[in-house]
Structure formats: C-alpha cells, structure tokens
Design a protein around this motif. Structure first.
Motif, PDB file in Angstrom:
ATOM      1  N   LEU A 166     -84.016-126.024 -62.489  1.00 35.66           N
ATOM      2  CA  LEU A 166     -82.642-126.599 -61.852  1.00 35.66           C
ATOM      3  C   LEU A 166     -82.073-125.753 -60.799  1.00 35.66           C
ATOM      4  CD1 LEU A 166     -81.044-129.251 -61.904  1.00 35.66           C
ATOM      5  CD2 LEU A 166     -79.478-128.312 -63.659  1.00 35.66           C
ATOM      6  N   LYS A 167     -81.920-126.129 -59.562  1.00 36.16           N
ATOM      7  CA  LYS A 167     -81.430-125.343 -58.513  1.00 36.16           C
ATOM      8  C   LYS A 167     -80.256-126.263 -58.105  1.00 36.16           C
ATOM      9  CE  LYS A 167     -85.581-123.115 -56.718  1.00 36.16           C
ATOM     10  NZ  LYS A 167     -86.406-122.738 -55.586  1.00 36.16           N
ATOM     11  N   GLU A 168     -78.811-125.603 -58.177  1.00 40.23           N
ATOM     12  CA  GLU A 168     -78.070-126.386 -57.616  1.00 40.23           C
ATOM     13  C   GLU A 168     -77.647-126.187 -55.989  1.00 40.23           C
ATOM     14  OE1 GLU A 168     -76.160-128.438 -59.121  1.00 40.23           O
ATOM     15  OE2 GLU A 168     -76.361-128.027 -61.310  1.00 40.23           O
ATOM     16  N   MET A 169     -77.457-127.197 -55.368  1.00 37.87           N
ATOM     17  CA  MET A 169     -77.382-127.126 -53.933  1.00 37.87           C
ATOM     18  C   MET A 169     -75.875-126.742 -53.849  1.00 37.87           C
ATOM     19  SD  MET A 169     -77.311-131.032 -52.785  1.00 37.87           S
ATOM     20  CE  MET A 169     -78.276-132.001 -53.742  1.00 37.87           C
ATOM     21  N   GLU A 170     -75.438-126.411 -52.648  1.00 32.59           N
ATOM     22  CA  GLU A 170     -74.002-126.182 -52.103  1.00 32.59           C
ATOM     23  C   GLU A 170     -73.506-127.740 -51.950  1.00 32.59           C
ATOM     24  OE1 GLU A 170     -71.379-124.120 -48.764  1.00 32.59           O
ATOM     25  OE2 GLU A 170     -73.490-123.937 -48.750  1.00 32.59           O
ATOM     26  N   GLU A 171     -71.961-127.715 -52.510  1.00 33.49           N
ATOM     27  CA  GLU A 171     -71.641-128.993 -52.262  1.00 33.49           C
ATOM     28  C   GLU A 171     -72.207-130.268 -52.962  1.00 33.49           C
ATOM     29  OE1 GLU A 171     -70.442-129.431 -48.076  1.00 33.49           O
ATOM     30  OE2 GLU A 171     -68.605-127.973 -48.537  1.00 33.49           O
ATOM     31  N   SER A 172     -72.761-130.052 -53.911  1.00 34.92           N
ATOM     32  CA  SER A 172     -73.495-131.069 -54.839  1.00 34.92           C
ATOM     33  C   SER A 172     -72.518-132.369 -55.172  1.00 34.92           C
ATOM     34  CB  SER A 172     -74.193-130.549 -56.136  1.00 34.92           C
ATOM     35  OG  SER A 172     -72.983-130.430 -57.073  1.00 34.92           O
ATOM     36  N   ASP A 173     -71.279-132.019 -54.961  1.00 32.60           N
ATOM     37  CA  ASP A 173     -70.437-133.162 -55.518  1.00 32.60           C
ATOM     38  C   ASP A 173     -69.769-133.919 -54.144  1.00 32.60           C
ATOM     39  OD1 ASP A 173     -68.951-130.877 -54.590  1.00 32.60           O
ATOM     40  OD2 ASP A 173     -67.173-131.164 -56.140  1.00 32.60           O
ATOM     41  N   ILE A 174     -69.987-133.334 -53.165  1.00 32.22           N
ATOM     42  CA  ILE A 174     -69.615-134.282 -51.784  1.00 32.22           C
ATOM     43  C   ILE A 174     -70.457-135.401 -51.339  1.00 32.22           C
ATOM     44  CG2 ILE A 174     -69.347-133.650 -49.200  1.00 32.22           C
ATOM     45  CD1 ILE A 174     -67.496-132.274 -51.271  1.00 32.22           C
ATOM     46  N   CYS A 175     -69.898-136.566 -51.098  1.00 31.25           N
ATOM     47  CA  CYS A 175     -70.456-137.527 -50.659  1.00 31.25           C
ATOM     48  C   CYS A 175     -71.696-137.459 -49.820  1.00 31.25           C
ATOM     49  CB  CYS A 175     -69.369-138.493 -49.962  1.00 31.25           C
ATOM     50  SG  CYS A 175     -70.211-140.415 -49.521  1.00 31.25           S
ATOM     51  N   HIS A 200     -78.166-129.021 -47.142  1.00 33.07           N
ATOM     52  CA  HIS A 200     -77.847-128.520 -48.543  1.00 33.07           C
ATOM     53  C   HIS A 200     -78.800-128.575 -49.205  1.00 33.07           C
ATOM     54  CE1 HIS A 200     -73.919-127.287 -47.095  1.00 33.07           C
ATOM     55  NE2 HIS A 200     -73.334-128.293 -47.496  1.00 33.07           N
ATOM     56  N   VAL A 201     -79.620-129.735 -49.109  1.00 35.51           N
ATOM     57  CA  VAL A 201     -80.600-129.967 -49.916  1.00 35.51           C
ATOM     58  C   VAL A 201     -81.881-128.953 -49.563  1.00 35.51           C
ATOM     59  CG1 VAL A 201     -82.417-131.650 -50.513  1.00 35.51           C
ATOM     60  CG2 VAL A 201     -80.159-132.482 -50.484  1.00 35.51           C
ATOM     61  N   GLU A 202     -82.181-128.851 -48.285  1.00 34.66           N
ATOM     62  CA  GLU A 202     -83.285-128.007 -47.807  1.00 34.66           C
ATOM     63  C   GLU A 202     -82.952-126.347 -48.139  1.00 34.66           C
ATOM     64  OE1 GLU A 202     -85.596-127.538 -43.750  1.00 34.66           O
ATOM     65  OE2 GLU A 202     -83.487-127.494 -43.610  1.00 34.66           O
ATOM     66  N   GLU A 203     -81.596-126.207 -48.236  1.00 38.46           N
ATOM     67  CA  GLU A 203     -81.218-124.647 -48.389  1.00 38.46           C
ATOM     68  C   GLU A 203     -81.424-124.426 -49.886  1.00 38.46           C
ATOM     69  OE1 GLU A 203     -77.204-124.524 -47.305  1.00 38.46           O
ATOM     70  OE2 GLU A 203     -77.571-124.473 -45.393  1.00 38.46           O
ATOM     71  N   ALA A 204     -81.316-125.516 -50.845  1.00 35.99           N
ATOM     72  CA  ALA A 204     -81.716-125.456 -52.204  1.00 35.99           C
ATOM     73  C   ALA A 204     -83.025-124.865 -52.545  1.00 35.99           C
ATOM     74  CB  ALA A 204     -81.145-126.646 -52.975  1.00 35.99           C
ATOM     75  N   GLU A 205     -83.937-125.316 -51.727  1.00 37.25           N
ATOM     76  CA  GLU A 205     -85.294-124.958 -51.580  1.00 37.25           C
ATOM     77  C   GLU A 205     -86.023-125.533 -53.178  1.00 37.25           C
ATOM     78  OE1 GLU A 205     -85.720-121.042 -51.073  1.00 37.25           O
ATOM     79  OE2 GLU A 205     -85.827-121.018 -48.966  1.00 37.25           O
ATOM     80  N   ALA A 206     -85.651-126.892 -53.373  1.00 39.76           N
ATOM     81  CA  ALA A 206     -86.047-127.392 -54.542  1.00 39.76           C
ATOM     82  C   ALA A 206     -87.338-128.406 -54.047  1.00 39.76           C
ATOM     83  CB  ALA A 206     -84.928-128.294 -55.351  1.00 39.76           C
ATOM     84  N   ASP A 207     -88.234-128.720 -55.015  1.00 32.88           N
ATOM     85  CA  ASP A 207     -89.451-129.630 -54.876  1.00 32.88           C
ATOM     86  C   ASP A 207     -88.873-131.078 -54.796  1.00 32.88           C
ATOM     87  OD1 ASP A 207     -91.167-127.363 -55.102  1.00 32.88           O
ATOM     88  OD2 ASP A 207     -90.962-127.428 -56.989  1.00 32.88           O
ATOM     89  N   LEU A 208     -87.698-131.316 -55.766  1.00 34.09           N
ATOM     90  CA  LEU A 208     -87.263-132.751 -55.890  1.00 34.09           C
ATOM     91  C   LEU A 208     -85.697-132.890 -55.852  1.00 34.09           C
ATOM     92  CD1 LEU A 208     -88.575-135.254 -56.768  1.00 34.09           C
ATOM     93  CD2 LEU A 208     -88.247-134.854 -58.984  1.00 34.09           C
ATOM     94  N   LEU A 209     -85.284-133.736 -55.260  1.00 39.24           N
ATOM     95  CA  LEU A 209     -83.892-134.187 -55.445  1.00 39.24           C
ATOM     96  C   LEU A 209     -83.817-135.490 -56.202  1.00 39.24           C
ATOM     97  CD1 LEU A 209     -80.911-134.265 -54.313  1.00 39.24           C
ATOM     98  CD2 LEU A 209     -81.892-135.802 -52.341  1.00 39.24           C
TER      99      LEU A 209
END
Length: 264
Positions: A166-175, A200-209
């Motif tokens: 699990l990779k948390e993105m920045e401002e995951s709780d923002i609309c 922010h999704v791209e910065e998290a460098e996760a495979d899946l959102l």
C-alpha cells in the motif's frame, strides 16, 4: 437475527450499467462474511442525482421505491459510499416531516451500510483470502469519508492481502472533482481538481488506484487514460474479492490487435 443475516445488495446505477463486476465482487465478499445475499429486482436509483440538484419531489419518488424494495432484510449493503450515505443520512432528512414515510426511511437508514465498512465494522472481517502482486494507492471518496467515516476499514483489508504493497498518495482525502452533477455544472473546475488528483496518483508510483465509489473511479480513470498514465484503476471490492481477471476501468476489452487500433 440469525447467524446468517439476510442481506440485500443495492447494486447502484453505475455498477449496473458500467461495471457489473463490482456487484459480483460484493456478493462474493458478503458470502465470505457469512451472509445470505439477495438482489431485489425492484431496486432502481438511490435518488441522489435528483436530490443534489434540488429536485426533492423526484428524489422522494425514487426513494420510496428503494424503501419498499429493501423492507424485510436484516441489512442493506451498497458498494458505494455516496449511495449508502444517501440512504443512511439523507433519506431521513428527505422524509423528516412525513408521518408515513419518515419512520420507514429512519428504519431503513439503521440497516444500511457501505460494503467495506459493513464487512469490517458489522461482520468483523479482518482479512481477505485474495492476493495481489503489486502496489496500490487508495483514494478516499468524499461521501464515504466525510459522511460515513470510511478510511481505515479498506486499508485494513487491503493490508491483509498477500503480496500487496500500500502506497499512500498525497492528499488522498481530497475530492477528485467528480461530485456527480458538480462535474457537469462546473466542468472546468472539475477538470483542474482531477488533474491535481492524477498528479498525486502518478507521484505515488503505484501499479493500481482503488476507491469505493465508481463515479470517482470513472472520473480518475478517464483522466489518467487521456493523460497517457500507466496506473490502472479498479473498485476496491474487485481487488478484495480477487476478481481482477477482466480489464481495469477504462481499458479496452478487445483483443490485443483491436486494442492497438483503438489506442493508436
């Protein structure tokens, strides 16, 4: 109530029309949690689009259909924080001055839950059997987070999956900028919001959102696709149920050759 509660699945409009696999994943998870699941055929929409647009008369009409459809079940569960919040929080407000429908709306509200919160908070589920070999970032949808307090529940179940990081993105709780009719009325603002979110999704460098609301997921998946980003998008229920064999949201369902023609 028996040890095997009778649960009505509120499929939601978006799952029914755009992503039926979310409904099947919800059924699988509920059955694994020891529930007997039924899908009332009389259900339609929760009425939120009309309600949010100020059309209280039509919202009430749609809500009355839902109230009748879900009577007699131990619980009503929806794979959507926004739809669950509409029933749980706003039906009582919608019928507050109605001596007939008010008590029925209040009673339904007490039995209605969002899927992941129901699994963890009501059924006590702490782990799932599914696995995922890759990294995941989670978006907190507004209604689920702010109206129903859903935040740690999905992360708890995701963390139990073998192989998942699990990779948390920045401002995951923002609309994300969807907001139902908001995206239609204020398209330019919505686009700026989702652009920031996909950054922010791209910065998290996760495979899946993943997230718990299809409206948010379709909005973000569409933007990621238009931007040419590699991150795939799925509903959290699909991942938790181990049902990831079909294309992710926004991906073409055809053969590789057909996909190549569509993409380019």
């Amino acid at each position: 109530m028996s040890d095997t509660p009778r649960v009505a699945l509120f499929v939601t409009c978006l799952a029914d029309l755009f992503r039926p696999s979310v409904g099947f994943a919800a059924v699988k998870l509920l059955e694994e949690a020891g529930c007997a699941v039924e899908v009332p055929r009389a259900q339609t929409c929760c009425g939120q689009p009309a309600y949010n647009s100020g059309d209280k008369a039509d919202a009430r009409g749609v809500a009355e259909v839902a109230i009748r459809a879900f009577e007699g079940f131990d619980y009503v569960v929806a794979p959507s924080g926004s739809c669950a919040a509409m029933i749980k929080k706003h039906y009582p407000e919608l019928f507050a001055d109605d001596p007939v429908w008010g008590p029925r709306a209040d009673e339904l509200a007490t039995r209605t839950f969002e899927l992941v919160s129901f699994l963890t908070d009501v059924r006590g589920m702490e782990t799932v059997e599914a696995s995922f070999d890759g990294s995941v970032t989670y978006h907190d949808s507004c209604s689920g987070l702010r109206e129903l307090g859903i935040s740690e529940q999905p992360r708890k179940l995701l963390a139990s999956m073998e192989g998942l990081m699990l990779k948390e993105m920045e401002e995951s709780d923002i609309c994300c900028g969807f907001g139902g009719t908001f995206a239609v009325k204020y398209a330019d603002i919505s686009n700026k919001m989702v652009s920031k979110k996909t950054g922010h999704v791209e910065e998290a460098e996760a495979d899946l959102l993943v997230a718990g609301d299809l409206g948010c997921l379709m909005n973000m998946a569409g933007k990621l696709k238009r931007e040419g980003k590699a991150t795939r998008v799925r509903h959290v229920a699909e991942l938790l149920a181990g049902m990831t064999d079909q294309p992710a949201i926004g991906e073409h369902k055809g053969t590789p050759a057909e996909k190549a023609r569509v993409d380019g």
